[in-house]
Design an enzyme around this catalytic site. Structure first.
Site, short mmCIF file in Angstrom:
data_model
loop_
_atom_site.label_atom_id
_atom_site.label_comp_id
_atom_site.label_asym_id
_atom_site.label_seq_id
_atom_site.Cartn_x
_atom_site.Cartn_y
_atom_site.Cartn_z
N SER A 64 115.21 8.43 6.75
CA SER A 64 114.16 7.41 7.01
C SER A 64 112.81 8.08 6.34
O SER A 64 112.56 9.46 6.38
CB SER A 64 114.11 7.07 8.23
OG SER A 64 115.29 6.55 8.68
N1 SAH Z 1 117.70 8.32 11.15
C1 SAH Z 1 118.69 8.79 9.70
C2 SAH Z 1 118.77 7.49 9.07
C3 SAH Z 1 120.09 7.45 8.69
S1 SAH Z 1 120.47 5.92 7.98
C4 SAH Z 1 117.89 9.69 9.04
O1 SAH Z 1 116.64 10.16 9.24
O2 SAH Z 1 118.40 10.71 8.29
C5 SAH Z 1 121.32 4.89 8.81
C6 SAH Z 1 122.84 5.72 9.22
O3 SAH Z 1 123.60 4.38 9.96
C7 SAH Z 1 123.56 6.04 8.06
O4 SAH Z 1 124.08 7.35 8.10
C8 SAH Z 1 124.84 5.04 8.16
O5 SAH Z 1 126.33 5.66 8.13
C9 SAH Z 1 124.92 4.87 9.78
N2 SAH Z 1 125.74 3.80 10.35
C10 SAH Z 1 125.62 2.58 9.79
N3 SAH Z 1 126.29 1.82 10.51
C11 SAH Z 1 126.79 2.35 11.56
C12 SAH Z 1 127.61 1.84 12.87
N4 SAH Z 1 128.16 0.94 13.10
N5 SAH Z 1 128.01 3.14 13.62
C13 SAH Z 1 127.55 4.48 13.36
N6 SAH Z 1 126.51 4.64 12.47
C14 SAH Z 1 126.19 3.62 11.38
#
Ligand code: SAH
Length: 219
Positions: A64
């Site tokens: 993000s």
């Molecule tokens: N906070 C993270 C943002 C990651 S993007 C950072 O700063 O790097 C969102 C993440 O949510 C992705 O890695 C995706 O794989 C995960 N995601 C999506 N649906 C999900 C679910 N149902 N359970 C767990 N993770 C999930």
């Protein structure tokens, strides 16, 4: 320009962007300064680690935008005694920020490869108050519930009922709500003894929270 000098300038500029985005909490600004974002991005994006924008990571996901990570952390209002649940570990950047601010962070991610990479970063930064799990975060983490704070870093069509259930009375959840690729709103949900109350904070764009069905690398 020498790498260290341009890094320092980039970091100073990023902190300014975060302040401009309205984040004023000094503890949060201090932690944003302390956690090295270059450790969380892919090698070919290191030069942009201090840009205030989302960047691609493995498994087709994104890390993000830093000012948004800071704003979500401020909206979450974490105290140093609380237990936080994060859904969507991704690179682990938001996790690391939270770990420096609260007692313990439980974080769930559906891609095992991302969890493995994030764990290595937590170890390198000596962050020992993070517990990870590969699984469907929309189901929360019942064995560790309730949580004083819950943060979701992927957009859901509606707030998952299991997460609302696992939020303690007096608790706060920050979650982007809206359709994939469409108009999403970052929301803060407060739970009190009468129920859950939603407040809209700002328009955002997140990857979707995938309901059910685990990817091949979930193992
Ligand atoms: N906070 C993270 C943002 C990651 S993007 C950072 O700063 O790097 C969102 C993440 O949510 C992705 O890695 C995706 O794989 C995960 N995601 C999506 N649906 C999900 C679910 N149902 N359970 C767990 N993770 C999930």
């Amino acid at each position: 320009m020498e790498r260290t000098t341009s890094d320092a300038i980039g970091k100073a500029r990023l902190l300014l962007e975060i302040r401009k985005a309205g984040v004023t909490n000094l503890r949060i600004l201090g932690v944003m300064e302390a956690v090295p974002r270059d450790l969380f991005v892919l090698e070919n994006h290191v030069d942009h680690a201090h840009d205030d924008r989302a960047l691609p990571i493995a498994c087709g996901q994104t890390i993000s935008q830093p000012s948004l990570v800071a704003a979500m952390t401020e909206a979450l209002d974490v105290g140093d005694r609380g237990k936080v649940l994060e859904i969507g570990t991704g690179s682990g950047y938001q996790t690391a920020i939270l770990a420096k601010l609260c007692r313990r962070v439980y974080t769930v991610e559906r891609h095992r490869d991302l969890v493995v990479a994030a764990e290595a970063r937590f170890a390198a930064l000596r962050l020992h108050n993070i517990t990870t799990r590969v699984g469907d975060g929309s189901l929360g983490w019942p064995a560790q519930a309730p949580f004083e704070r819950i943060v979701v870093t992927a957009a859901a069509a509606v707030a998952p009922p299991a997460l609302l259930d696992q939020l303690s009375v007096g608790g706060v959840m920050v979650i982007p709500i809206g359709p994939e690729g469409g108009d999403q709103m970052l929301c803060r949900i407060r739970r009190d003894k009468n129920g859950c109350h939603r407040e809209d904070l700002l328009p955002v764009r997140f990857v979707p929270l995938i309901d059910g069905g685990m990817p091949a690398d979930a193992g």
